[in-house]
Each structure stands twice: as C-alpha cells, then as structure tokens.
Write a protein that holds these residues in place. Structure first.
Motif, PDB file in Angstrom:
ATOM      1  N   SER A  30       0.826  -1.209   0.000  1.00  0.00           N
ATOM      2  CA  SER A  30       0.000   0.000   0.000  1.00  0.00           C
ATOM      3  C   SER A  30       0.859   1.258   0.000  1.00  0.00           C
ATOM      4  CB  SER A  30      -0.930  -0.001   1.225  1.00  0.00           C
ATOM      5  OG  SER A  30      -1.769  -1.136   1.217  1.00  0.00           O
ATOM      6  N   LEU A  31       1.940   1.248   0.744  1.00  0.00           N
ATOM      7  CA  LEU A  31       2.823   2.420   0.797  1.00  0.00           C
ATOM      8  C   LEU A  31       3.630   2.569  -0.493  1.00  0.00           C
ATOM      9  CD1 LEU A  31       4.164   2.130   4.465  1.00  0.00           C
ATOM     10  CD2 LEU A  31       2.470   3.759   3.608  1.00  0.00           C
ATOM     11  N   SER A  32       4.115   1.456  -1.034  1.00  0.00           N
ATOM     12  CA  SER A  32       5.024   1.536  -2.184  1.00  0.00           C
ATOM     13  C   SER A  32       4.314   1.897  -3.478  1.00  0.00           C
ATOM     14  CB  SER A  32       5.786   0.215  -2.348  1.00  0.00           C
ATOM     15  OG  SER A  32       4.898  -0.864  -2.597  1.00  0.00           O
ATOM     16  N   VAL A  33       2.994   1.665  -3.569  1.00  0.00           N
ATOM     17  CA  VAL A  33       2.297   2.011  -4.806  1.00  0.00           C
ATOM     18  C   VAL A  33       2.241   3.522  -5.011  1.00  0.00           C
ATOM     19  CG1 VAL A  33      -0.074   2.210  -3.902  1.00  0.00           C
ATOM     20  CG2 VAL A  33       0.312   1.347  -6.235  1.00  0.00           C
ATOM     21  N   ALA A  34       2.474   4.287  -3.951  1.00  0.00           N
ATOM     22  CA  ALA A  34       2.490   5.748  -4.074  1.00  0.00           C
ATOM     23  C   ALA A  34       3.830   6.282  -4.565  1.00  0.00           C
ATOM     24  CB  ALA A  34       2.140   6.379  -2.727  1.00  0.00           C
ATOM     25  N   LEU A  35       4.840   5.428  -4.697  1.00  0.00           N
ATOM     26  CA  LEU A  35       6.183   5.889  -5.052  1.00  0.00           C
ATOM     27  C   LEU A  35       6.393   6.229  -6.538  1.00  0.00           C
ATOM     28  CD1 LEU A  35       8.377   3.474  -2.874  1.00  0.00           C
ATOM     29  CD2 LEU A  35       7.749   5.851  -2.389  1.00  0.00           C
ATOM     30  N   PRO A  36       5.821   5.484  -7.504  1.00  0.00           N
ATOM     31  CA  PRO A  36       6.115   5.774  -8.913  1.00  0.00           C
ATOM     32  C   PRO A  36       5.907   7.223  -9.353  1.00  0.00           C
ATOM     33  CG  PRO A  36       5.065   3.643  -8.746  1.00  0.00           C
ATOM     34  CD  PRO A  36       5.026   4.253  -7.365  1.00  0.00           C
ATOM     35  N   PRO A  37       4.857   7.937  -8.898  1.00  0.00           N
ATOM     36  CA  PRO A  37       4.706   9.334  -9.330  1.00  0.00           C
ATOM     37  C   PRO A  37       5.821  10.250  -8.822  1.00  0.00           C
ATOM     38  CG  PRO A  37       2.622   8.482  -8.503  1.00  0.00           C
ATOM     39  CD  PRO A  37       3.681   7.490  -8.131  1.00  0.00           C
ATOM     40  N   LEU A  38       6.592   9.792  -7.841  1.00  0.00           N
ATOM     41  CA  LEU A  38       7.689  10.610  -7.319  1.00  0.00           C
ATOM     42  C   LEU A  38       8.936  10.500  -8.188  1.00  0.00           C
ATOM     43  CD1 LEU A  38       7.355   9.778  -3.507  1.00  0.00           C
ATOM     44  CD2 LEU A  38       6.256  11.611  -4.805  1.00  0.00           C
TER      45      LEU A  38
END
Length: 400
Positions: A96-104
C-alpha cells in the motif's frame, strides 16, 4: 451430554474462526489485484512524466518482476519463521505504501528503483497469502483455492475499471496516493483477524520438517514442487502474453478498431474470473489432476483458435476459451506445491510462475519478428499442452 455440548461448541467456534480467516484472506487477494491494476492503468501517465522511451520504460517495468522474484524465496523463509498471517499483513502495508512511489520518480532509472520496492512488496504478499490460503484449504478439506484467485481477478477488474474512470480527473500522484489510503484502511480492517488467529495446523503435519514437508518424502518432494512450478510457469506465460500482445494481434492482424481490440483481454480476463469462481466445484468433481489436464487441453484449443482464426469474433471466442482453460492451473499448482512443501513450496511455484510471466512478452516479441505475431501466439497453446503433459505424467502427485 455436557461433553457433547462442549465438543459441539468447540467445533462451532473453530468453524467460525475458519470462516473469518477465509473472508480475511480473500480480502487480501482482492486488495492485491485492486492495487496492482490501479498502478498498471497509470503507466502511460508515468511514462510521460519521466520522459522515458519505450525501451527504457520496458527496462524500468522489469523492476516489478525482478523485485517480486528476488523476494519470493525470502518471503517463504519469513513465513516459516514468523507465520504466514503476520507476514501477509506486513506485506500488505508495504504494498500500500510503495504504490504511491512511482509518481515521485522523474527518470526511468528512478522509476526502475521504486518499482523494485513495489515489486518486492507485491511478490512478498503473493507468497504470504497463498501460504495462508494453503493452510486454510487443508483445514477445510475443500479445494477452495480457485476462489481466492478469483478474488484477485475481480479486484484487478475493479481496480482497472475505477482507474480508467478517475484517470481524467486525478493526477497519478492523487490516484496512487488514494490507493495507498484504501490499502491501509483495508489492511486495518482485515489484518487483525489474521493477527489474532494462528494458521490452522492439520494433525498430519506434526511429523514434518521445518518447511512443512514430511521428513520421509522431503527429497522427492522438492522435485515434484518444481514440476508444479513448471505448470505455474506455463500458465503465467499465457497470461503475460495475452495481456501484452492480445490487443495488438486483433488490431494489427485482424484490422479491428482499437476499442474492439481492447476487448480481447477483457474477454480473456472475464472468462478467467468465471473459471476461477467455478473452480471449487470443478475440482470437487474432477480432482486436481483431471482439472489440470482438462484446463490445459481447453486452453490449447482456445489459443489455437484465438491466434489463427481469420475473423475477430472467432479470435475473441478463442481468447475467452483460453481464459477458461488457464483459470485454475495456477491456483492448483500453487496449492499442491504448498501442500507438499509449505511456504517454501509456494515460493518455488510462485517464482517459476512469475518467471513465465517475465519470459512470455519478450519471447512473443522475438518470435513475432522472426515469424509473425499469430505464429508467436501459438506458443501459448504449446505451453498449455506442456502443462497437460506434465499433469498426465505426474497424475499421482497432482491428485488429492
């Protein structure tokens, strides 16, 4: 009478616990599919954001598969040491936390790095909840493994559909951060059930090795687990090929519109979901070995039709038949590997399976350059036939 009442009460309590565990594990399967599909539909936007070429994006996307494959064996060990339930919850939080990383990420290299992290969490949760599911299948003594994988497929369909709807209104950052929030909330609701209850341990596992394999069969079992992993590989090869090349075949070789071409994978995915929803009934009637043989045979015929048919509608029918045939092969392979060797068996079968998914798309591409795309897609039928051959030759091990 008091003794009978206590026994009935204990049985009712145990049945209630197993039901709660089934709901919780099913929820994590659905969450995994939902989160992964939500990421996939934003790949075009992430490509634009990172200014990546097609080749560099392809290399970056390998980070997901590489992270998953590297982590799977480690997760099997963690499940043996700490239990599949807590490992599932921890991996769900990480996913859940890592799926937010690609846009960064603002370069292909940075994207590949964050996708390694995402892939590690994705591979970890797949081994963990499949191990938990195998324990529950054994305790219930019913072949319900396909129902868990149906939940994954349904979660993926919902995640992809919802992602398509919000793509025009939300940026990738907002969308994937929303997936993080949803994932953490679902984990907070379903996680305590897994943390409160130990995985059910059947009595026959009492004389097993540390990885769950009966001592007297440990050596032979490793070879059988690899065989089941090869069945998973054959299945995953087909899934990867259909996802990446099915629409292109319809549009390029059969001159259909982009919209109708996109329906090709939808037919395949929907048929696979239906096949998994009916998988328990099929397994109860046919048994594991016959299900593998029947499924592989149907997939072989379906893919020959889908790849070589001269009309779009015949090809779509072939794709749907292929989905029905492949639907239960991966769940059966993972279940039997887990029954034989515990979490390490699940890890081995899953690693080989993801190896097939990693191998499929580029292999199809090379064969399409050498021959043609329709000819290349017949390799899916060939590997489905290989799964049939494996099912026939290992009928005893696959039975149960």
């Amino acid at each position: 009478m008091p003794l009978i009442n206590k026994t009935l009460t204990r049985s009712a309590a145990q049945g209630d616990t197993l039901t709660r565990l089934r709901v919780a594990i099913t929820t994590f399967f659905a969450l995994d599919g939902f989160v992964f599909a939500g990421w996939v539909v934003r790949i075009p936007a992430i490509k634009h954001q990172t200014n990546a070429s097609a080749s560099s994006l392809g290399l970056a996307l390998l980070g997901v598969s590489a992270g998953a494959v590297v982590t799977m064996t480690l997760t099997g060990r963690l499940c043996r040491r700490f239990g599949a339930h807590p490992v599932t919850v921890v991996c769900a939080v990480l996913l859940s936390l890592s799926v937010a990383l690609p846009p960064l990420a603002h370069s292909a290299l940075a994207l590949g790095a964050v996708l390694l992290v995402f892939g590690a969490a994705y591979g970890g949760i797949n081994v963990a909840f499949n191990s938990a599911a195998v324990d529950l299948v054994t305790a219930l003594r019913r072949p319900i493994m396909p129902s868990f994988h149906a939940a994954f497929s349904m979660g993926g369909m919902i995640g992809a559909g919802l992602g398509g709807l919000v793509a025009g209104a939300l940026s990738p950052t907002e969308h994937l951060l929303g997936l993080t929030v949803v994932g953490l909330l679902v984990t907070a609701v379903a996680g305590p059930t897994l943390l409160r209850h130990e995985p059910p341990r059947p009595a026959e596992h009492a004389h097993s090795t540390a990885d769950g394999t009966p001592r007297r069969r440990a050596g032979r079992t490793r070879g059988v687990v690899v065989v089941f992993g090869l069945i998973a590989l054959c299945t995953a090869y087909g899934e990867g090929a259909m996802a990446d090349w099915g629409a292109l075949h319809l549009e390029q070789d059969l001159d259909t519109s982009p919209g109708l071409a996109a329906a090709g994978y939808s037919c395949f995915a929907l048929a696979m979901t239906v096949g998994r929803l009916t998988g328990t009934t099929l397994l109860e009637r046919l048994g594991h070995a016959r299900t593998v043989v029947a499924g592989g045979t149907v997939a072989t015929a379906g893919m020959l039709l889908g790849s070589l048919a001269p009309s779009v509608w015949a090809a779509l029918l072939g794709f749907a038949v292929t989905g029905l045939g492949l639907a239960n092969l991966f769940p059966v392979a993972v279940e039997r590997a887990g029954m034989l060797a515990g979490p390490s068996g699940v890890a081995t079968a899953s690693t080989l399976g993801y190896g097939g998914m990693l191998l499929g798309p580029p292999a199809i591409g090379f064969m399409a350059d050498w021959f043609s795309l329709p000819t290349a897609l017949t390799s899916v039928a060939v590997l489905a036939a290989v799964a049939v051959l494996i099912g026939v030759t290992t009928r005893r091990a696959a039975a149960g």
